[in-house]
Design a protein around this motif. Structure first.
Motif, mmCIF file in Angstrom:
data_model
loop_
_atom_site.group_PDB
_atom_site.id
_atom_site.type_symbol
_atom_site.label_atom_id
_atom_site.label_comp_id
_atom_site.label_asym_id
_atom_site.label_seq_id
_atom_site.Cartn_x
_atom_site.Cartn_y
_atom_site.Cartn_z
ATOM 1 N N PRO A 8 -21.916 8.505 85.138
ATOM 2 C CA PRO A 8 -21.648 9.738 85.903
ATOM 3 C C PRO A 8 -20.362 10.438 85.465
ATOM 4 O O PRO A 8 -20.328 11.671 85.351
ATOM 5 N N TYR A 9 -19.306 9.658 85.197
ATOM 6 C CA TYR A 9 -18.032 10.262 84.784
ATOM 7 C C TYR A 9 -18.157 10.915 83.406
ATOM 8 O O TYR A 9 -17.589 11.986 83.164
ATOM 9 N N ILE A 10 -18.895 10.268 82.503
ATOM 10 C CA ILE A 10 -19.068 10.809 81.147
ATOM 11 C C ILE A 10 -19.821 12.130 81.196
ATOM 12 O O ILE A 10 -19.466 13.100 80.508
ATOM 13 N N ILE A 11 -20.866 12.185 82.030
ATOM 14 C CA ILE A 11 -21.653 13.411 82.143
ATOM 15 C C ILE A 11 -20.856 14.511 82.847
ATOM 16 O O ILE A 11 -20.981 15.700 82.513
ATOM 17 N N LEU A 12 -20.029 14.133 83.817
ATOM 18 C CA LEU A 12 -19.252 15.124 84.567
ATOM 19 C C LEU A 12 -18.053 15.657 83.786
ATOM 20 O O LEU A 12 -17.549 16.742 84.099
ATOM 21 N N THR A 13 -17.593 14.905 82.783
ATOM 22 C CA THR A 13 -16.394 15.320 82.045
ATOM 23 C C THR A 13 -16.545 16.682 81.362
ATOM 24 O O THR A 13 -15.648 17.538 81.488
ATOM 25 N N PRO A 14 -17.642 16.966 80.629
ATOM 26 C CA PRO A 14 -17.784 18.315 80.046
ATOM 27 C C PRO A 14 -17.789 19.406 81.112
ATOM 28 O O PRO A 14 -17.206 20.478 80.908
ATOM 29 N N CYS A 15 -18.448 19.118 82.254
ATOM 30 C CA CYS A 15 -18.456 20.098 83.349
ATOM 31 C C CYS A 15 -17.042 20.307 83.884
ATOM 32 O O CYS A 15 -16.652 21.435 84.221
ATOM 33 N N PHE A 16 -16.279 19.213 83.966
ATOM 34 C CA PHE A 16 -14.896 19.296 84.440
ATOM 35 C C PHE A 16 -14.055 20.173 83.510
ATOM 36 O O PHE A 16 -13.284 21.030 83.968
ATOM 37 N N ILE A 17 -14.242 19.984 82.209
ATOM 38 C CA ILE A 17 -13.485 20.781 81.242
ATOM 39 C C ILE A 17 -13.886 22.251 81.313
ATOM 40 O O ILE A 17 -13.036 23.157 81.277
ATOM 41 N N LEU A 18 -15.197 22.505 81.434
ATOM 42 C CA LEU A 18 -15.663 23.888 81.578
ATOM 43 C C LEU A 18 -15.113 24.518 82.849
ATOM 44 O O LEU A 18 -14.726 25.700 82.851
ATOM 45 N N MET A 19 -15.074 23.743 83.929
ATOM 46 C CA MET A 19 -14.520 24.261 85.185
ATOM 47 C C MET A 19 -13.045 24.629 85.025
ATOM 48 O O MET A 19 -12.583 25.639 85.569
ATOM 49 N N LEU A 20 -12.325 23.812 84.279
ATOM 50 C CA LEU A 20 -10.907 24.102 84.062
ATOM 51 C C LEU A 20 -10.708 25.458 83.401
ATOM 52 O O LEU A 20 -9.855 26.250 83.817
ATOM 53 N N PHE A 21 -11.510 25.724 82.367
ATOM 54 C CA PHE A 21 -11.263 26.919 81.565
ATOM 55 C C PHE A 21 -12.065 28.135 82.014
ATOM 56 O O PHE A 21 -11.714 29.260 81.658
ATOM 57 N N LEU A 22 -13.141 27.927 82.778
ATOM 58 C CA LEU A 22 -13.940 29.061 83.231
ATOM 59 C C LEU A 22 -13.724 29.394 84.701
ATOM 60 O O LEU A 22 -14.083 30.486 85.140
ATOM 61 N N THR A 23 -13.150 28.468 85.459
ATOM 62 C CA THR A 23 -12.903 28.722 86.881
ATOM 63 C C THR A 23 -11.426 28.601 87.246
ATOM 64 O O THR A 23 -10.842 29.518 87.828
ATOM 65 N N VAL A 24 -10.814 27.471 86.878
ATOM 66 C CA VAL A 24 -9.403 27.259 87.224
ATOM 67 C C VAL A 24 -8.504 28.224 86.464
ATOM 68 O O VAL A 24 -7.548 28.767 87.032
ATOM 69 N N LEU A 25 -8.801 28.448 85.184
ATOM 70 C CA LEU A 25 -7.981 29.373 84.382
ATOM 71 C C LEU A 25 -7.963 30.778 84.985
ATOM 72 O O LEU A 25 -6.871 31.334 85.212
ATOM 73 N N PRO A 26 -9.124 31.414 85.266
ATOM 74 C CA PRO A 26 -9.065 32.737 85.915
ATOM 75 C C PRO A 26 -8.375 32.708 87.272
ATOM 76 O O PRO A 26 -7.688 33.667 87.633
ATOM 77 N N LEU A 27 -8.570 31.606 88.013
ATOM 78 C CA LEU A 27 -7.934 31.499 89.327
ATOM 79 C C LEU A 27 -6.415 31.460 89.195
ATOM 80 O O LEU A 27 -5.692 32.170 89.908
ATOM 81 N N LEU A 28 -5.916 30.635 88.272
ATOM 82 C CA LEU A 28 -4.468 30.562 88.051
ATOM 83 C C LEU A 28 -3.915 31.884 87.537
ATOM 84 O O LEU A 28 -2.813 32.299 87.912
ATOM 85 N N PHE A 29 -4.681 32.542 86.679
ATOM 86 C CA PHE A 29 -4.250 33.846 86.159
ATOM 87 C C PHE A 29 -4.135 34.855 87.294
ATOM 88 O O PHE A 29 -3.149 35.596 87.393
ATOM 89 N N SER A 30 -5.153 34.884 88.163
ATOM 90 C CA SER A 30 -5.135 35.826 89.287
ATOM 91 C C SER A 30 -3.962 35.548 90.222
ATOM 92 O O SER A 30 -3.293 36.481 90.682
ATOM 93 N N ILE A 31 -3.702 34.278 90.488
ATOM 94 C CA ILE A 31 -2.572 33.920 91.353
ATOM 95 C C ILE A 31 -1.255 34.314 90.703
ATOM 96 O O ILE A 31 -0.345 34.838 91.359
ATOM 97 N N SER A 32 -1.152 34.092 89.398
ATOM 98 C CA SER A 32 0.091 34.409 88.687
ATOM 99 C C SER A 32 0.417 35.897 88.746
ATOM 100 O O SER A 32 1.582 36.283 88.876
ATOM 101 N N ILE A 33 -0.623 36.738 88.644
ATOM 102 C CA ILE A 33 -0.402 38.179 88.660
ATOM 103 C C ILE A 33 0.281 38.624 89.950
ATOM 104 O O ILE A 33 1.043 39.596 89.970
ATOM 105 N N ALA A 34 0.028 37.906 91.050
ATOM 106 C CA ALA A 34 0.635 38.267 92.334
ATOM 107 C C ALA A 34 2.151 38.148 92.314
ATOM 108 O O ALA A 34 2.831 38.755 93.146
ATOM 109 N N PHE A 35 2.680 37.395 91.361
ATOM 110 C CA PHE A 35 4.132 37.187 91.284
ATOM 111 C C PHE A 35 4.752 37.986 90.139
ATOM 112 O O PHE A 35 5.853 37.678 89.694
#
Length: 429
Positions: A129-156
């Motif tokens: 399960p962890y091996i299969i979830l790892t690619p999804c985790f990496i995609l989430m980092l760069f396709l979801t967390v990255l835009p989220l952090l960028f949007s939050i950063s713009i507020a400052f």
């Protein structure tokens, strides 16, 4: 020094050394290659962190067709990417140390290290399960967390027109200044409060009216006196089956000043009604159109729930002399609400950010001169749209986005935790 401690220290000094010490050459090469890659790219990470901290020092300019200088937004994104890459590297670094220590402990117990092929097979068997979830985790980092952090950063930052738009100008970090302006500056404060109040009213009314309209239709269709129940369900589900985009545009055309509805009104001898240009009427029309779109969904959902309610409950109520209203309030409504309360909460969160119906039906109009870049029917999400794509006020749009997230997350968490279905699920676990 014992073997586990020595292996851990070696891997701590340089990734892969502990694996070489444990005679796991392939694993050692893989871990060492990862650290070598990071070391080779130290200049890139140094530049990225510098850009993230400073957002550039020289505005971008062009010479002989080539761009020179710094672009603050590119530097910000690049810096966030560097942070995420280092975060992944730290996780791998920790894995490298724990793996070396675990293997050394096994060696002390007389267990020979597995071959790389055996290790891969063992890992897939135990950690699949962890091996299969790892690619999804990496995609989430760069396709979801990255835009989220960028949007939050713009507020400052002060990223906004007309003076702080890259590439001609650099953007600066301003801390919590934008949040203070939203509270202290009258033009921003009055707009935010006015739009936020209407957003909450809209989200509550649109959710509750659709919910009870759907329940009303479901009760009518499930009544004993009604024949051809499948036919009636099929008819009333049609508004939900047709794409909402089309339905809203048709409604907008019907209720414009020169539309067919006003033509009928004029033919009856009355004056044209400002359905979408009067503030109060426009808000009423939004609620009504939303009922048209949302009630069929709740009707279909509640029809299935009502068919599963035991008739014994109603027969017992009849014996006790209960009226129809009492049976509805004491039996039907509690059972239906118990099963659908999480969906009602989801409907609230959806309507809180229901950009499509606002944008397509009224475009946030009619205009309100007391508001900054917002109309009377604008909700927070449509105001954000205007702040970004129409006015380039990215900093304030980001601030409002953060406040929306905090509000929705808080309300959803509190209301979900209070529902009976959530409590029962928690008890089952």
């Amino acid at each position: 020094m014992n073997k586990p401690k020595k292996a851990a220290i070696l891997s701590l000094l340089f990734m892969g050394l502990g694996q070489f010490y444990n005679k796991e050459k392939i694993k050692g090469i893989i871990f060492a290659a990862i650290e070598i890659f990071i070391l080779i790219n130290i200049p890139y990470f140094t530049y990225s962190f510098w850009g993230l901290i400073t957002l550039g020092e020289t505005p971008q300019y062009f010479y002989n067709g080539l761009a020179y200088g710094d672009h603050s937004i590119f530097l910000l994104i690049q810096g966030i990417i560097a942070v995420l890459v280092i975060f992944i590297f730290i996780l791998i670094y920790i894995l490298n140390v724990t793996d070396a220590q675990r293997t050394a402990i096994a060696r002390e117990k007389g267990i020979k290290p597995m071959s790389f092929k055996s290790f891969v097979k063992y890992s897939f068997d135990k950690y699949f399960p962890y091996i299969i979830l790892t690619p999804c985790f990496i995609l989430m980092l760069f396709l979801t967390v990255l835009p989220l952090l960028f949007s939050i950063s713009i507020a400052f930052t002060n990223y906004a027109a007309p003076f702080k738009l890259p590439p001609k100008n650099l953007v600066d970090w301003v801390g919590f200044e934008n949040f203070r302006n939203l509270v202290n500056m009258p033009i921003w404060n009055s707009t935010f409060i006015g739009v936020a109040i209407w957003t909450v009213i809209w989200a509550v009314l649109s959710s509750v009216t659709s919910y009870f309209a759907g329940l009303f239709l479901a009760l009518l269709i499930n009544a004993k006196e009604v024949k051809l129940k499948k036919f009636w369900r099929s008819i009333f589900i049609l508004p939900y089956a047709i794409p909402a985009f089309i339905s809203i545009l048709v409604m907008r055309l019907m209720f414009t000043g020169l539309g067919p509805i006003n033509s009928i009104v004029v033919s009856l001898g009355f004056e044209r009604v400002p359905w979408l240009t009067n503030s109060t009427l426009a808000k009423v029309m939004l609620i009504l159109v939303n009922i048209w779109l949302g009630a069929p969904y709740f009707m279909a959902l509640m029809s299935g729930i009502l068919t599963n309610v035991s008739n014994d409950l109603y027969e017992a109520a009849d014996i006790d002399g209960a009226t129809r209203f009492q049976k509805f309030t004491k039996i039907t409504l509690p059972l239906v609400f118990h099963a659908t309360s999480p969906l009602l909460i989801l409907s609230f969160t959806h309507n809180f950010n229901n950009f499509m119906i606002i944008f397509l039906l009224t475009s946030g109009n009619p205009a309100n001169p007391a508001y900054r870049y917002a109309g009377d029917t604008d909700i927070l999400i449509s105001w954000i749209y205007k702040l970004t794509l129409e006015q380039n006020q990215f900093h304030m749009a980001s601030v409002v986005s953060i406040l929306i997230f905090i509000f929705i997350a808080t309300v959803s968490a509190l209301t979900f935790s209070k529902t009976k279905s959530f409590k029962e699920e928690d008890l089952m676990q």
